[in-house]
Scaffold this motif. Structure first.
Motif, short mmCIF file in Angstrom:
data_model
loop_
_atom_site.label_atom_id
_atom_site.label_comp_id
_atom_site.label_asym_id
_atom_site.label_seq_id
_atom_site.Cartn_x
_atom_site.Cartn_y
_atom_site.Cartn_z
N UNK A 622 0.97 -1.32 0.02
CA UNK A 622 -0.06 -0.05 -0.14
C UNK A 622 0.88 1.16 0.04
N UNK A 623 1.95 1.08 0.36
CA UNK A 623 3.05 2.25 0.40
C UNK A 623 4.58 1.63 0.95
N UNK A 624 5.55 2.25 0.49
CA UNK A 624 6.73 2.08 0.98
C UNK A 624 7.48 3.24 1.33
N UNK A 625 8.50 2.94 2.28
CA UNK A 625 9.22 3.93 2.91
C UNK A 625 10.80 3.65 2.66
N UNK A 626 11.52 4.41 2.09
CA UNK A 626 13.05 4.18 1.82
C UNK A 626 13.78 4.11 3.25
N UNK A 627 14.26 3.15 3.73
CA UNK A 627 14.95 3.37 4.98
C UNK A 627 16.24 3.54 4.66
N UNK A 628 16.57 5.10 4.58
CA UNK A 628 18.00 5.57 3.93
C UNK A 628 19.16 5.18 4.86
N UNK A 629 19.26 5.11 6.13
CA UNK A 629 20.31 4.68 6.87
C UNK A 629 20.98 3.17 6.49
N UNK A 630 19.91 2.38 6.47
CA UNK A 630 20.06 0.97 6.16
C UNK A 630 20.58 0.85 4.61
N UNK A 631 19.87 1.38 3.74
CA UNK A 631 19.83 1.49 2.48
C UNK A 631 21.19 1.83 2.00
N UNK A 632 21.73 2.97 2.51
CA UNK A 632 22.93 3.54 2.30
C UNK A 632 24.31 2.44 2.59
N UNK A 633 24.06 2.08 3.80
CA UNK A 633 25.17 1.18 4.37
C UNK A 633 25.35 0.03 3.69
N UNK A 634 24.32 -0.81 3.00
CA UNK A 634 24.35 -1.74 2.12
C UNK A 634 24.80 -1.70 0.85
N UNK A 635 24.13 -0.54 0.32
CA UNK A 635 24.68 -0.14 -1.01
C UNK A 635 25.99 0.26 -1.23
N UNK A 636 26.55 0.83 -0.32
CA UNK A 636 28.02 1.16 -0.28
C UNK A 636 28.91 0.22 0.48
N UNK A 637 28.23 -0.69 0.91
CA UNK A 637 29.19 -1.89 1.67
C UNK A 637 30.09 -1.17 2.88
N UNK A 638 29.38 -0.37 3.47
CA UNK A 638 30.17 0.45 4.51
C UNK A 638 29.13 0.70 5.57
N UNK A 639 29.68 -0.11 6.86
CA UNK A 639 29.15 -0.24 8.07
C UNK A 639 28.80 1.18 8.45
N UNK A 640 27.57 1.65 8.86
CA UNK A 640 27.45 2.86 9.52
C UNK A 640 27.88 2.94 10.57
N UNK A 641 28.28 2.10 11.55
CA UNK A 641 28.84 2.19 12.88
C UNK A 641 30.10 2.21 12.75
#
Length: 747
Positions: A622-641
């Motif tokens: 019914x709707x989609x919300x982009x979870x930017x924090x996780x999407x970015x870390x997985x896209x760049x293979x860069x642990x946000x921690x």
């Protein structure tokens, strides 16, 4: 009582106590001590090196070396034998110093004639303060008794340094807790603030490190250990019988509290001339040094248990328990090594800011701090050893900089920055009720993130159009057991009532990774962020998810209900989760309970795989919300921690923007409402770029809505899109420089 070091250390400490009692300024007192140590140990040289800054040691006093080298000779950590002792926090004992690895000859000191070298760290509870050195012309190894005696003296010097006994001419002699200090950490919640320090666990101050009567100290130690053992037994008896992990931890506590070796080592310290408190601290410092060298995480955790027990024992001995008599300041900034979400919630919104030595941007404390809109800086190493209750402190939660006991010039510059921010906030308040409508006529819906009832008043004050993300895991994290369905239903109902006619998107339980429930068995996973978490836990262990879904349906009680499932990675996961909710709707209907007037079932897009999911996924949601924090870390293979990599990858990187555009196009093609949720949504420049590529809804922390709305209302999205497209066509890696340049020239 142990006898092995009485002849050296107790004699030395007795004379040291007399020397410290005599009047004199810092340098005079330190010179007197080096002369005393050299004479008592029969060495030609005794020198004290103290840290001038975290990386530099300075020769601050000497007996036997060239006096002209004092406050002039400096070494980097790791440089020479002295620097090696400072780096390793381990004693170095050699009969042939010039042949030792890392030896560095310093001609200004005149030390070339001395063959033997014994250096020990001056440290307190893992905090490095300097190095104490004795040298002699004859080539000889110092005995174990002599090494132990010098360690005991170094420990006393550490205590006296902390108490300000050596305040004097040299910068490196300035007492701890008096100089201005700057710390750098990681921003976990933005904001600029000032106030006064409030320590979550006030440090225990040992004011009398040298004992007058060892028998009295041994008796005090024995009584304190007995009291400690009783308190541990009481904790064990009060622990829930079914909580095996908590019982195991407390059993480990009891094992350490009854350890003969631990008690014997502390008694040896008393036998050497230390007070009971100083003996505990000496053993605690040794345990912390061992902790840093242990690679096994389980053993490290056990050493943490011993560290905690030592703190408990020190509080018993000194009487410095939780009630220290200190009055919490009116503008408290909390300082702690780490803190749990429940403890942080106890403080509530009374805090002006929070600084942690440990933690992560996704930790429980960070989640609560963001929910309470309290500036938070983490990974601020050593601040708990430097700060004292009542110290003036300023937090720059944009740069991750902490000014402790700041100088006047820093205070003035900081206040100017705060005044500018206050002026901006007044400007944002003036447009609170206005829509986020761009100059080209496009309206962007701005929603807020929340996780506590305390967040809901921000719906009105921030101008948010609704709650784009309500984190339901906080109610699970702050309890010692799974909350009941009725408790959750009552809470969710209050949230809906507080929101009124504004939409609230409830995200189902997002646990795992860095959010481990106190009553949930930790999973030994090599990469928890990509492991068993969120919807994966819910689908594998559906009992809790079903209970939560029932609570949400009952809370709606005939009102609109919007549910979002987190961390969906493929179509079937969303299908299964959606089916669970629809089955609970059918069940509640059979039971005759009111059903939601409108039901919306959505998904968080946090993995790149969903950007390429079958069309049916976008049609089913019914709707989609982009979870930017996780999407970015997985896209760049860069642990946000991971600070080494997380800041290397820009949200406005052309590749990431292309991914977002693809998601926008797929949602537009299926007429699926789409929003962007995360830290980047609350950054005005990023928000403008998101709107320019087609996103029409953003969800962020309440404090960011004003700045983002202000930016959007001054922008023409067509012009911004043209700048982005031109930058991409030029082959740049990020469009940020081009967008920033356009904004500067436009203004």
């Amino acid at each position: 009582m142990p006898e092995r070091t009485e002849s050296v250390s107790r004699n030395l400490l007795r004379h040291l106590r007399t020397a410290l009692a005599e009047p004199g300024q810092g340098q005079e007192r330190l010179d007197r001590i080096t002369t005393l140590i050299a004479g008592q140990m029969g060495t030609d040289v005794c020198s004290v090196y103290l840290f001038r800054d975290p990386d530099t040691l300075e020769l601050c006093a000497t007996e036997g070396l060239n006096p002209g080298a004092v406050h002039k000779t400096r070494l980097r950590v790791g440089e020479g034998l002295v620097g090696r002792v400072a780096k390793t926090s381990q004693p170095l004992n050699t009969g042939n110093a010039p042949q030792e690895r890392g030896f560095r000859y310093m001609p200004e000191t005149g030390e070339e004639v001395f063959s033997s070298f014994l250096g020990v760290p001056i440290q307190r509870l893992g905090e490095r303060l300097g190095v104490l050195v004795v040298q002699a012309r004859e080539g000889r190894q110092y005995s174990d008794d002599e090494v132990y005696a010098l360690e005991v003296v170094a420990m006393v010097l550490a205590e006296m340094t902390e108490l300000g006994a050596f305040v004097g001419e040299g910068e490196a002699l300035s007492a701890l807790h008096q100089r201005p200090a700057i710390f750098r950490g990681t921003v976990a919640q933005e904001g600029v603030t000032e106030g006064h320090v409030w320590l979550h666990e006030p440090r225990v101050v040992v004011t009398t490190p040298i004992a007058e009567d060892p028998q009295v100290e041994l008796r005090r130690m024995g009584e304190a250990i007995d009291q400690l053992r009783v308190s541990v037994d009481e904790m064990l008896n009060a622990a829930p019988g079914g909580d095996k992990e908590q019982l195991q931890v407390l059993e480990a506590y009891r094992m350490f509290a009854n350890s003969r070796g631990w008690k014997r080592r502390m008694e040896e310290g008393i036998g050497a001339g230390l007070s009971a408190e100083a003996a505990v601290e000496k053993e605690q410092s040794a345990a912390r040094t061992r902790m840093q060298m242990v690679p096994d995480p389980y053993l490290r955790e056990r050493l943490h248990d011993l560290d905690d027990l030592s703190n408990r024992l020190l509080r018993i001995l000194t009487g410095q328990g939780e009630d220290t008599g200190a009055e919490r300041p009116a503008d408290p900034i909390l300082i702690a090594r780490n803190i749990g979400p429940g403890e942080l919630l106890d403080y509530g919104r009374s805090l002006r800011g929070i600084v942690l030595e440990e933690g992560s941007v996704g930790s429980h404390a960070a989640v609560v701090a963001r929910a309470l809109s309290i500036p938070l800086i983490i990974n601020a190493g050593r601040i708990t050893t430097e700060a004292l209750n009542g110290d003036h402190i300023m937090l720059d939660g944009e740069q991750g900089i902490i000014h402790l006991r700041p100088e006047e010039t820093v205070i003035n510059a900081f206040k100017d920055k705060m005044a500018m921010q206050a002026k901006a906030q007044r400007r944002y308040a003036s447009i609170r009720k206005e829509p986020a409508k761009t100059l080209c006529g496009t309206t962007i819906a701005l929603h807020m993130n929340a996780g506590l009832m305390a967040d809901l008043p921000s719906l009105q004050s921030s101008g948010a159009e609704g709650v784009g993300l309500f984190r339901t895991e906080l109610q699970f994290l702050v309890r010692s057991k799974v909350p009941r369905r009725g408790e959750l239903a009552a809470l969710y109902s209050r949230v809906m009532e507080a929101a009124g006619d504004k939409r609230v998107v409830f995200r189902t339980l997002d646990i795992g990774s860095d959010k481990v429930l106190p009553y949930m068995k930790p999973q030994d996973e090599p990469n928890p962020a990509m492991g068993w978490r969120a919807i994966r836990v819910g689908l594998d262990k559906p009992g809790v998810m079903r209970m939560q879904l029932q609570a949400l349906i009952r809370a709606a009680n005939g009102r609109r209900l919007t549910v979002m499932f987190p961390f969906i990675a493929q179509l079937d996961e969303f299908r299964l989760a959606r089916d669970h909710l629809l089955r609970e709707i059918e069940r509640e209907d059979r039971l005759g309970r009111p059903l939601p007037s409108k039901l919306e079932i959505g998904a968080m897009l946090e993995t790149p795989s969903v950007a390429f999911a079958p069309r049916q996924f976008y049609e089913l949601a019914d709707f989609i919300s982009i979870g930017g924090n996780d999407l970015k870390q997985f896209f760049f293979a860069a642990d946000r921690e991971n600070e080494r990599v997380r800041r290397r990858y820009d949200t406005l990187n052309v590749s990431f923007l292309s991914l977002l555009e693809q998601i926008v196009e797929r949602c537009r093609d299926t007429d699926t409402p789409l929003s962007f949720c995360g830290e980047d949504a609350g950054r005005p420049v990023e928000a403008l770029c998101f709107a320019a590529i087609g996103l029409r809804a953003l969800s962020m922390r309440p404090a960011s809505i004003g700045p983002v709305k202000h930016m959007l209302r001054k922008a023409n999205l067509a012009e911004a899109r043209a700048v982005i497209d031109a930058a991409r066509a030029s082959g740049v890696q990020s469009v940020r420089p081009a967008v920033m340049d356009w904004l500067r020239h436009r203004d």
